[in-house]
Design a protein around this motif. Structure first.
Motif, PDB file in Angstrom:
ATOM      1  N   THR A   1     -31.673 -55.836 -16.884  1.00 38.11           N
ATOM      2  CA  THR A   1     -31.773 -54.381 -16.894  1.00 38.11           C
ATOM      3  C   THR A   1     -33.169 -53.867 -17.173  1.00 38.11           C
TER       4      THR A   1
ATOM      5  N   VAL B   1     -28.835 -44.682 -15.119  1.00 41.30           N
ATOM      6  CA  VAL B   1     -28.233 -45.679 -14.221  1.00 41.30           C
ATOM      7  C   VAL B   1     -28.924 -45.639 -12.863  1.00 41.30           C
TER       8      VAL B   1
ATOM      9  N   SER C   1     -24.906 -49.575 -16.227  1.00 43.84           N
ATOM     10  CA  SER C   1     -25.865 -50.105 -15.259  1.00 43.84           C
ATOM     11  C   SER C   1     -25.367 -51.439 -14.711  1.00 43.84           C
TER      12      SER C   1
ATOM     13  N   GLY D   1     -25.477 -45.123 -20.316  1.00 45.72           N
ATOM     14  CA  GLY D   1     -26.246 -45.520 -19.139  1.00 45.72           C
ATOM     15  C   GLY D   1     -26.551 -47.008 -19.131  1.00 45.72           C
ATOM     16  N   TYR D   2     -26.832 -47.571 -20.296  1.00 44.49           N
ATOM     17  CA  TYR D   2     -27.092 -49.015 -20.376  1.00 44.49           C
ATOM     18  C   TYR D   2     -25.833 -49.801 -20.031  1.00 44.49           C
TER      19      TYR D   2
ATOM     20  N   THR E   1     -32.312 -47.183 -13.106  1.00 45.33           N
ATOM     21  CA  THR E   1     -32.227 -48.637 -13.230  1.00 45.33           C
ATOM     22  C   THR E   1     -31.892 -49.289 -11.892  1.00 45.33           C
TER      23      THR E   1
END
Length: 137
Positions: free
Chosen positions: A92, A14, A84, A80-81, A17
């Motif tokens: 992303t 995160v 984000s 984490g995806y 990103t």
């Protein structure tokens, strides 16, 4: 599954990103080229995925089994995806290079994220070759 591994993967991806999005936004504003910002974001997120996977997995290689490492790191990648902030805008990863932000770019970003992150986790958790000398000698 180890919560510390999952949390480390999620937090570092995160953060990577977010930093990549800030850098991409700055480059896009300065150059007035959205494609330049998207390309930089893709490069920096790839770097963040590789480094996050390497440091999270290699540090625990002797403490956990490979399936535990891979499962924990995989869950951390997915978390984490999802966490984000740019995910819900469809900005992303690299999908913005080929499609407009939205649902298709979210799905494409997720597929790329899992492929790159998963490959990095597999490489980081791979055993050393028998031909390599031990590092302690």
């Amino acid at each position: 599954m180890r919560p510390a591994l999952v949390a480390q993967m999620a937090v570092t991806t995160v953060l990577g990103t977010v930093l990549a999005s800030l850098a991409a936004g700055y480059v896009a504003d300065q150059t007035r080229e959205a494609a330049a910002g998207a390309a930089l974001r893709a490069l920096l997120v790839t770097l963040a995925l590789l480094l996050s996977s390497w440091f999270a997995v290699r540090g625990r290689l002797l403490a956990l089994s490979r399936p535990q490492l891979r499962l924990g790191a995989g869950v951390g990648l997915l978390l984490g995806y999802v966490l984000s902030p740019s995910t819900w805008q469809g900005r992303t990863y690299a999908a913005q290079l080929v499609t407009d932000p939205g649902a298709p770019s979210m799905v494409l970003d997720l597929v790329l994220w899992v492929l790159v992150g998963g490959a990095a986790v597999l490489l980081a958790s791979a055993p050393a070759s028998r031909r390599e000398r031990p590092s302690y000698t």
